[in-house]
Scaffold this motif. Structure first.
Motif, PDB file in Angstrom:
ATOM      1  N   LYS A  64       0.805  -1.538   0.262  1.00 39.04           N
ATOM      2  CA  LYS A  64      -0.096  -0.056   0.025  1.00 39.04           C
ATOM      3  C   LYS A  64       0.893   1.132  -0.176  1.00 39.04           C
ATOM      4  CE  LYS A  64      -4.355  -1.679   0.204  1.00 39.04           C
ATOM      5  NZ  LYS A  64      -4.850  -1.954   1.156  1.00 39.04           N
ATOM      6  N   MET A  68       0.622   4.263  -3.454  1.00 36.25           N
ATOM      7  CA  MET A  68       0.497   5.376  -2.917  1.00 36.25           C
ATOM      8  C   MET A  68       1.532   6.636  -2.933  1.00 36.25           C
ATOM      9  SD  MET A  68      -1.430   4.695   1.916  1.00 36.25           S
ATOM     10  CE  MET A  68      -3.320   4.291   1.481  1.00 36.25           C
ATOM     11  N   GLU A 162      -2.964   0.225   8.362  1.00 33.83           N
ATOM     12  CA  GLU A 162      -2.807   0.236   6.941  1.00 33.83           C
ATOM     13  C   GLU A 162      -3.939   1.992   7.538  1.00 33.83           C
ATOM     14  OE1 GLU A 162      -5.481  -0.175   2.699  1.00 33.83           O
ATOM     15  OE2 GLU A 162      -4.838  -2.072   4.470  1.00 33.83           O
ATOM     16  N   SER A 163      -4.264   1.805   8.556  1.00 34.20           N
ATOM     17  CA  SER A 163      -4.746   3.458   8.801  1.00 34.20           C
ATOM     18  C   SER A 163      -3.318   3.993   8.565  1.00 34.20           C
ATOM     19  CB  SER A 163      -5.469   2.978  10.359  1.00 34.20           C
ATOM     20  OG  SER A 163      -4.804   3.069  11.027  1.00 34.20           O
ATOM     21  N   TRP A 166      -3.258   5.790   5.763  1.00 33.33           N
ATOM     22  CA  TRP A 166      -4.228   6.589   5.165  1.00 33.33           C
ATOM     23  C   TRP A 166      -3.820   8.085   5.846  1.00 33.33           C
ATOM     24  CZ3 TRP A 166      -7.250   5.552   0.764  1.00 33.33           C
ATOM     25  CH2 TRP A 166      -6.929   4.608   0.305  1.00 33.33           C
ATOM     26  N   HIS A 167      -3.711   8.251   6.919  1.00 30.03           N
ATOM     27  CA  HIS A 167      -3.411   9.149   8.193  1.00 30.03           C
ATOM     28  C   HIS A 167      -2.230   9.716   7.109  1.00 30.03           C
ATOM     29  CE1 HIS A 167      -6.456   8.767  10.842  1.00 30.03           C
ATOM     30  NE2 HIS A 167      -6.410   7.903  11.330  1.00 30.03           N
ATOM     31  N   LYS A 169      -1.362   9.703   3.994  1.00 34.25           N
ATOM     32  CA  LYS A 169      -2.144  10.010   3.249  1.00 34.25           C
ATOM     33  C   LYS A 169      -3.023  11.091   2.683  1.00 34.25           C
ATOM     34  CE  LYS A 169      -1.346   9.847  -1.928  1.00 34.25           C
ATOM     35  NZ  LYS A 169      -0.938   9.738  -2.152  1.00 34.25           N
ATOM     36  N   ILE A 171      -6.954  10.700   4.374  1.00 33.64           N
ATOM     37  CA  ILE A 171      -7.814  10.458   3.263  1.00 33.64           C
ATOM     38  C   ILE A 171      -7.978   9.469   4.540  1.00 33.64           C
ATOM     39  CG2 ILE A 171      -8.789   8.523   2.051  1.00 33.64           C
ATOM     40  CD1 ILE A 171      -6.537   8.909   0.209  1.00 33.64           C
ATOM     41  N   ASP A 172      -9.289  10.030   4.248  1.00 36.28           N
ATOM     42  CA  ASP A 172     -10.297   9.131   5.382  1.00 36.28           C
ATOM     43  C   ASP A 172     -10.939   7.406   5.343  1.00 36.28           C
ATOM     44  OD1 ASP A 172     -11.978   8.340   8.145  1.00 36.28           O
ATOM     45  OD2 ASP A 172     -13.555  10.310   7.486  1.00 36.28           O
ATOM     46  N   LEU A 173      -9.910   6.475   5.969  1.00 40.41           N
ATOM     47  CA  LEU A 173     -10.253   5.363   5.863  1.00 40.41           C
ATOM     48  C   LEU A 173     -11.335   4.252   6.238  1.00 40.41           C
ATOM     49  CD1 LEU A 173      -9.183   2.493   4.874  1.00 40.41           C
ATOM     50  CD2 LEU A 173      -8.116   1.997   7.121  1.00 40.41           C
TER      51      LEU A 173
END
Length: 338
Positions: A64, A68, A162-163, A166-167, A169, A171-173
């Motif tokens: 990921k 990303m 993974e969270s 996403w933080h 990046k 973006i709200d997973l």
């Protein structure tokens, strides 16, 4: 799997697999926000652990992060090998459900002794040896598992890693988790064609092919624990690069998310050459017999993993196996004894 069938309900392994949907639905995406902020000041992150605590959670995160295009370089290796590295510039996540896995605890102790303050733990238990050696610990909310084979904990560990990404990046997973939970529920409850199960029951070796994101490799391990069969992980297109020399036509290859441009080669080398069965696990139809799952987009690896669990349960039950209790495998592979 058919949870309404009393036969299925008698196994802790199946109950824990089915509980995964609520683990995903209730996952607190915000819990890793502070760690993500800390990681903005580092360039390298190591995700370590042993067995199921590392394979899918860490390798899914590595893929990921690269996909990303994050500035954070994410790596993974087992704890013994990681202890040989210069980790002074790394942030390190140490994962162990029990919190007492010997290799992981020893690495955490080494990091502490070296003064590395960016050491974090992921466990399913509070007040463990591992927690004592790490600066911050995430305790899984999924609860303890009774079956030897880890399932729901693997998914929650992966979501923690993974969270963080996403933080980073922005973006709200969390907004994607309800639909993922629904996809997992559908996948865990869908029927698996009996002929596919029978092919696998008769196979001397069950192979899993696919991307190096932990899904196929984790299912390879679960094959040993749940079905007691020999298994092997064929990364990427490895299946078409020499191993066909020792394959048996009774073997079976489960290909996770098949690579479109390689389908003809797999057909030529494995189906026509060896004479074995290739079965795809995918969110689209393929030229091979296909276990078709709902699509969850970038979160598809979780769906593919659950499809594999469903499949392995059916193989184990059809083989007359007590899927909760392997003969030799242990819940804690190598416990730390102080």
């Amino acid at each position: 799997m058919k949870p309404e069938d009393i036969t299925y309900g008698t196994f802790a392994l199946i109950r824990e697999m089915l509980e995964t949907t609520e683990v995903v639905r209730n996952f607190d995406f915000k819990q890793t926000m502070n760690i993500a902020e800390e990681l903005r000041s580092v360039d390298k992150l190591l995700l370590t652990g042993e067995g199921s605590s590392r394979i899918f959670p860490a390798k899914n995160a590595v893929r990921k992060a690269l996909t990303m295009g994050l500035n954070l370089a994410v790596f993974t290796d087992g704890s013994r090998q990681s202890a040989l590295y210069d980790l002074s510039d790394f942030a390190v996540f140490c994962s162990s459900n029990s919190g007492q896995t010997k290799e992981v605890v020893l690495l955490a102790q080494k990091l502490a002794a070296s003064g590395n303050e960016r050491r974090y733990a992921v466990t399913a238990n509070k007040d463990t040896l591992l927690q004592q050696e790490c600066r911050q610990t995430f305790v899984l909310g999924c609860g303890l598992e009774q079956a030897v084979a880890a399932t729901k904990s693997v998914v929650e560990q992966a979501l923690i890693y993974e969270s963080v990404l996403w933080h980073l990046k922005g973006i709200d997973l969390g907004a994607r988790l309800p639909s993922l939970a629904s996809a997992l529920e559908q996948t865990l409850n869908m029927p698996i064609r009996r002929e596919i199960v029978e092919w696998a029951v008769q196979a001397p070796t069950i192979y899993f092919a696919g991307y190096n994101d932990g899904v196929a490799e984790e299912l390879t391990l679960k094959t040993n624990e749940i079905t007691r069969k020999k298994s092997d992980f064929l990364e990427g297109t490895y299946a078409a690069h020499g191993i066909e020399e020792v394959m048996d036509k009774r073997d079976i290859v489960f290909w996770i998310d098949p690579i479109e441009s390689e389908m003809e080669k797999f057909q030529e080398v494995l189906v026509e050459g060896v004479g074995l069965k290739v079965v795809a696990i995918a969110d689209r139809e393929t030229p091979f017999p296909t276990i078709l799952v709902p699509s969850a987009g970038v979160l598809n690896p979780y769906v593919f993993l659950c499809a594999g669990w469903n499949l392995l349960v059916e193989i184990g039950l059809a083989s007359g196996i007590d899927i909760d209790r392997p003969v030799r495998a242990r819940k804690i592979g190598n416990a730390f004894i102080g």
